[in-house]
Enzyme design. Sequence first.
Site, mmCIF file in Angstrom:
data_model
loop_
_atom_site.group_PDB
_atom_site.id
_atom_site.type_symbol
_atom_site.label_atom_id
_atom_site.label_comp_id
_atom_site.label_asym_id
_atom_site.label_seq_id
_atom_site.Cartn_x
_atom_site.Cartn_y
_atom_site.Cartn_z
ATOM 1 N N LEU A 29 -3.914 15.723 59.247
ATOM 2 C CA LEU A 29 -4.428 17.018 58.824
ATOM 3 C C LEU A 29 -3.526 18.088 59.426
ATOM 4 C CD1 LEU A 29 -8.322 16.863 59.274
ATOM 5 C CD2 LEU A 29 -7.094 17.253 57.137
ATOM 6 N N ASP A 30 -3.108 19.070 58.624
ATOM 7 C CA ASP A 30 -2.297 20.159 59.137
ATOM 8 C C ASP A 30 -3.054 20.920 60.224
ATOM 9 O OD1 ASP A 30 -0.202 19.613 57.449
ATOM 10 O OD2 ASP A 30 -0.785 21.077 55.931
ATOM 11 N N PRO A 31 -2.353 21.623 61.118
ATOM 12 C CA PRO A 31 -3.037 22.421 62.140
ATOM 13 C C PRO A 31 -4.048 23.402 61.559
ATOM 14 C CG PRO A 31 -0.720 22.218 62.698
ATOM 15 C CD PRO A 31 -0.885 21.600 61.327
#
Length: 299
Positions: A46-48
């Site tokens: 998951l992206d930041p």
Amino acid sequence: MAAGKAWQRVDGVLLLDKPSGITSNAALQQARRLFSAAKAGHTGTLDPLASGLLPLCFGEATKFAHDLLAADKSYEAEVCFGIATDTGDADGAVVRRCPIAFDAAALNDALARLRGPLEQIPPMHSALKHQGRALYTLARQGIEVERPARQITIHRLQLIDFSGERCRLHVRCSKGTYVRSLAVELGEALACAAHLSALRRTAVGTLQVADALPLAALAELSAEERTGRLLPLDHLLQGLPAVHLDEAAALRFRHGNPVGDAQPPGRYRVYDAAGRLLGVGESDAERPQLRPRRVVGVA
């Protein structure tokens, strides 16, 4: 890891609700330290920017993470219109602004055109590798390289609400889908700049974020309570039919040998007579016996 505290074997699956603002690996390492787990991995980055369901595998469960990597994912996404960024999401620098000149009917028409099988070009700001280097590293250096399009499927793309400048969407998609690229594509379909302003993953396959625990809550539990949150090794394998082996066949399976009578072609979760998971086996029409594919190590 605190001084004097040793890594230990921990086996199981943890459903973590990742907060926004940190990487998936940072969330994994924080959880790993809380369990003092010697071996751990996550099942899809998951992206930041994104929050939500991040299944973590500890110990022998890491052997069965592949199925989750290939599973469909579900999200609640927020798209901001009128502004384009260099990353396609809110973490990037603004590169273009434009007026918003469409209504809800046009938005629904554009969403309909983005459902089903699509070809999507991975963004430069991604962890995919080009000649051994992550694309985001090249992007930060101002380098853009050609990326082959990927075949993806958008199973669901449903409007939750629309305020004129932003909309919220339910998204269910196949593996390899970049939702921020989907936000950019939605803007293009509307002849308007757009970027992904928020993202929350709500499901991975049959796993739901409602059953996940936030990092802060996990840190507040006692060691015994944390262990109680771990799901068993076979939790990731519930979609496979089960086969139980007697003692002699179980021993052969553990040693990597084919076992049992002819099985219909497919993959199976395999147990011994006492109900302990031995691993994943596979058979096909030419070799109908059950052949080990992933075997659980003896504790």
